[in-house]
Write an enzyme that holds these catalytic residues in place. Structure first.
Site, PDB file in Angstrom:
ATOM      1  N   CYS A 163       0.696  -1.252  -0.090  1.00  0.00           N
ATOM      2  CA  CYS A 163      -0.048   0.020  -0.083  1.00  0.00           C
ATOM      3  C   CYS A 163       0.869   1.055   0.002  1.00  0.00           C
ATOM      4  CB  CYS A 163      -0.966   0.016   1.199  1.00  0.00           C
ATOM      5  SG  CYS A 163      -1.864   1.444   1.847  1.00  0.00           S
ATOM      6  N   CYS A 215       0.257   3.525   2.806  1.00  0.00           N
ATOM      7  CA  CYS A 215       0.874   3.121   4.196  1.00  0.00           C
ATOM      8  C   CYS A 215       2.154   3.455   4.113  1.00  0.00           C
ATOM      9  CB  CYS A 215       0.410   1.696   4.089  1.00  0.00           C
ATOM     10  SG  CYS A 215      -1.297   1.138   4.039  1.00  0.00           S
TER      11      CYS A 215
END
Length: 102
Positions: A29, A32
């Site tokens: 991600c 992230c």
């Protein structure tokens, strides 16, 4: 404090005491990966905040239990009680303000 990682087995112990920010994330991600260094800084600079990271790919049961639908998802706990949640990236100052006001 350094960041700590949690699994389904030790999650409840990690959030049991004090103010804890849980970052539900995945290695793949991009947002992230952007928020990761920000959380590391917050953990180092704020002794009163523990930052716990939970990999959703490895701990799907926790993600389901806490209703995680998008990542990064941040939850704030005070003595094991969830007091706030949000998804997505935030700049460091806004994130610290959000955590401390939760």
């Amino acid at each position: 404090m350094p960041l700590v990682y949690a699994t389904a087995d030790d999650f409840k112990d990690k959030i049991a005491k004090g103010r804890v920010v849980v970052d539900f994330y995945a290695d793949w991600c991009a947002p992230c990966r952007m928020i990761g260094p920000v959380l590391e800084q917050i953990a180092r600079e704020n002794e009163d905040i523990l930052v716990v990271k939970v990999n959703v790919d490895e701990n799907q049961s926790l993600a389901v239990e806490y209703g995680i639908r998008g990542i990064p998802a941040l939850l704030v706990f005070n003595d094991a009680k969830q007091v706030a949640s949000r998804a997505g990236f935030m700049p460091k100052d806004a994130l610290v303000d959000w955590i401390k006001s939760a």
